[in-house]
Design a protein around this motif. Structure first.
Motif, PDB file in Angstrom:
ATOM      1  N   ASP A  44      -2.904  -2.062  -2.605  1.00 42.17           N
ATOM      2  CA  ASP A  44      -1.893  -1.821  -3.560  1.00 42.17           C
ATOM      3  C   ASP A  44      -1.382  -2.869  -4.192  1.00 42.17           C
ATOM      4  O   ASP A  44      -0.966  -3.841  -4.100  1.00 42.17           O
ATOM      5  CB  ASP A  44      -0.645  -1.257  -2.616  1.00 42.17           C
ATOM      6  N   VAL A  99      -0.417  -3.428  -7.317  1.00 44.20           N
ATOM      7  CA  VAL A  99       1.174  -3.419  -7.797  1.00 44.20           C
ATOM      8  C   VAL A  99       2.013  -4.103  -6.830  1.00 44.20           C
ATOM      9  O   VAL A  99       2.946  -4.999  -7.194  1.00 44.20           O
ATOM     10  CB  VAL A  99       1.529  -1.923  -8.096  1.00 44.20           C
ATOM     11  N   ASN A 100       2.199  -3.849  -5.624  1.00 40.71           N
ATOM     12  CA  ASN A 100       2.874  -4.195  -4.480  1.00 40.71           C
ATOM     13  C   ASN A 100       2.319  -5.283  -3.824  1.00 40.71           C
ATOM     14  O   ASN A 100       2.829  -5.742  -2.753  1.00 40.71           O
ATOM     15  CB  ASN A 100       3.401  -2.977  -3.779  1.00 40.71           C
ATOM     16  N   GLU A 101       1.124  -5.856  -4.228  1.00 41.93           N
ATOM     17  CA  GLU A 101       0.357  -6.752  -3.496  1.00 41.93           C
ATOM     18  C   GLU A 101       0.058  -6.893  -2.155  1.00 41.93           C
ATOM     19  O   GLU A 101       0.182  -7.866  -1.325  1.00 41.93           O
ATOM     20  CB  GLU A 101       1.027  -8.298  -3.743  1.00 41.93           C
ATOM     21  N   GLY A 102      -0.316  -5.538  -1.763  1.00 43.39           N
ATOM     22  CA  GLY A 102      -0.439  -5.196  -0.347  1.00 43.39           C
ATOM     23  C   GLY A 102      -1.969  -4.679   0.184  1.00 43.39           C
ATOM     24  O   GLY A 102      -2.546  -4.462  -0.591  1.00 43.39           O
ATOM     25  N   ARG A 138       1.102  -9.417   1.061  1.00 46.16           N
ATOM     26  CA  ARG A 138       1.585  -8.980   2.573  1.00 46.16           C
ATOM     27  C   ARG A 138       0.135  -8.302   2.767  1.00 46.16           C
ATOM     28  O   ARG A 138      -0.379  -7.272   2.188  1.00 46.16           O
ATOM     29  CB  ARG A 138       2.649  -7.876   2.198  1.00 46.16           C
ATOM     30  N   SER A 149       3.213  -7.337  10.363  1.00 42.39           N
ATOM     31  CA  SER A 149       2.646  -7.753   8.790  1.00 42.39           C
ATOM     32  C   SER A 149       2.618  -9.349   8.935  1.00 42.39           C
ATOM     33  O   SER A 149       3.102  -9.858   9.796  1.00 42.39           O
ATOM     34  CB  SER A 149       3.673  -7.316   7.604  1.00 42.39           C
TER      35      SER A 149
END
Length: 205
Positions: free
Chosen positions: A94, A96-99, A136, A181
């Motif tokens: 993801d 956009v959310n750097e995950g 993350r 995480s």
């Protein structure tokens, strides 16, 4: 830097080399993971999902290659010999959310408790945080898999909680998933811990 998706590059250190998983790996991976202990605690949707023949193994590998949207499924091999000892994936990307999710991991039981898993995690997490600029990385496991939970906690990952009624196992039963995480700002400490476990100087391997 803007986050980018894993790009399929080969990741290597003194212990393991991770390369993109391909369908031709099915026969060797089937032999490596053809052990009830691998599947007993929920890997691959549990014991009912365990391949029984090469055709099943090819279907399983094809599924792994599609798992983890936007990511890469890897064959875990021993550096130097090229022997295949397992598989893992960096997926569910993801940007956009750097995950991303580091999971879908299984090894031959004979390498459990060795340097293989920490070395693979060092390579994968380094790629996620240092090459891809993610913020993350999630790790999760079946709530019944105490061995996997202990291994994830030993990495230095933070236990976030339990997602109840989270995934359906191959036999139709529902599993709860324990979620962990690691954040980008936690990565230097996690990296140092992994390097210490591997007896590697800071910045090495």
């Amino acid at each position: 830097m803007p986050a980018i998706a894993p790009d399929g590059r080969v990741l290597t250190n003194d212990v393991v080399t991770l390369r993109p998983l391909v369908l031709d790996d099915a026969a060797e991976l089937f032999a490596v993971l053809d052990d009830e202990r691998v599947w007993a605690s929920g890997y691959g949707a549990g014991p009912s999902a365990r391949p029984r023949d090469l055709a099943g193994a090819r279907a399983f590998v094809a599924g792994n290659m599609r798992a983890g949207t936007g990511g890469v499924a890897y064959a875990v091999t021993m550096t130097g010999t090229g022997e295949l000892v397992g598989t893992t994936t960096l997926g569910d990307v993801d940007l956009v959310n750097e995950g991303a999710h580091l999971g879908w991991t299984a090894y031959a039981p004979r390498v459990w408790g060795t340097s293989v898993n920490p070395a693979a995690k060092l390579a994968l997490l380094g790629h996620a945080f240092e090459d891809c600029g993610l913020g993350r990385v999630k790790l999760q496991t079946d709530a019944v898999n105490a061995r996997s939970q202990a291994a994830i906690a030993k990495l230095g990952a933070v236990r976030e909680g339990v997602a109840r009624h989270h995934r359906r196992r191959a036999d139709g039963a529902w599993r709860d998933s324990v979620i962990f995480s690691i954040l980008a700002e936690e990565w230097p400490a996690v990296r140092a811990g992994l390097q210490a476990r591997l007896g590697t100087p800071e910045g090495g391997i």
